[in-house]
Structure formats: C-alpha cells, structure tokens
Motif scaffolding. Sequence first.
Motif, PDB file in Angstrom:
ATOM      1  N   ASP A 161      -7.170   1.794  -5.245  1.00 10.50           N
ATOM      2  CA  ASP A 161      -8.549   1.752  -4.075  1.00 10.50           C
ATOM      3  C   ASP A 161      -9.771   2.144  -4.837  1.00 10.50           C
ATOM      4  OD1 ASP A 161      -6.704  -0.152  -2.615  1.00 10.50           O
ATOM      5  OD2 ASP A 161      -5.632   1.679  -1.376  1.00 10.50           O
ATOM      6  N   ASN A 216       0.880  -1.421   0.041  1.00 13.07           N
ATOM      7  CA  ASN A 216      -0.191   0.318   0.138  1.00 13.07           C
ATOM      8  C   ASN A 216       1.046   1.231   0.096  1.00 13.07           C
ATOM      9  OD1 ASN A 216      -2.451  -1.307  -0.147  1.00 13.07           O
ATOM     10  ND2 ASN A 216      -2.451  -1.927   2.664  1.00 13.07           N
ATOM     11  N   ALA A 270      -9.783  -2.755  -5.267  1.00 16.47           N
ATOM     12  CA  ALA A 270      -9.011  -2.703  -3.798  1.00 16.47           C
ATOM     13  C   ALA A 270      -8.942  -4.744  -3.719  1.00 16.47           C
ATOM     14  CB  ALA A 270     -10.026  -3.442  -2.361  1.00 16.47           C
TER      15      ALA A 270
END
Length: 136
Positions: free
Chosen positions: A53, A36, A82
């Motif tokens: 995302d 991330n 996601a």
Amino acid sequence: MWQEFKSFAFKGNAFDLAIGVIIGAAFSRIVDGIVNLLIMPIIGAATGGLNFDNYFLPLSSNVTATNLVEAQKQGAVLGYGAFITIVVNFLIVAFVLFQLVKVANRMKKAEPPPVPVLSKTEELLAEIRDAIKAKG
C-alpha cells in the motif's frame, strides 16, 4: 402510478437484482478482508516485510513523504502499490465467481432430462407403428 412502481419494484427481475447487488457488496467486503488481512501480509512477509500500500511514485518534486497517505497530502503521486492490491482483489473475486459458475453449470448438467409422458393416443400410435415395423 403507485401500482406501476409497485409492480416494477417487486417484479422478480428488479427485486432479484437488488438482492444480488446487496450480496455482491457484502461479498466484496469479505474479499477485501481476505486480500488485505490474509494474502497481502503473506506476500509482504515473503518479500521482506514490504507493505504494498505504501508503494508510490512521486509525480511532484514537493513530495518527500515515505508513506502514501502523507505523500498524497504533499502532491501528486502514482500509488501503484494500492493498485497491485486492487488487482489481487479482482483476481480473487473473478476466480471465486468462475468456480461458482463452474459448479452451477455442473449441477445443471447432472439433472437428467424429464422423461416425456405420452398421451393415450400417442401410446396407441407408437404400438401401431411398432406393429407395422414388425410385419414389414
């Protein structure tokens, strides 16, 4: 009953498994951070600053939001961005574990097998066998 529980809980296998689960959870957080905070931003920058995302497909006509969190509040959405992040996360974990197993297997192969120690009787029998072979 307490003794049985104590012997089960602190038996090697159960205790080792518990430690493995705890280390796995910590490792998962590290991989999440790598994906991330390091990898997905690089991929996003390479694709023009896109944030994976927030990629979603609205499944309801009520959804008008432009980001995933707000869209989920408005109705059903398919959050495939996601999911892409989760797949990248899994691939990294699988690759790292593959490398660890590969190194562990290499280390196992590197150890030479122990040389068997012969007893006095076995040494004498080997000498007798060699003497008989030398005569014949």
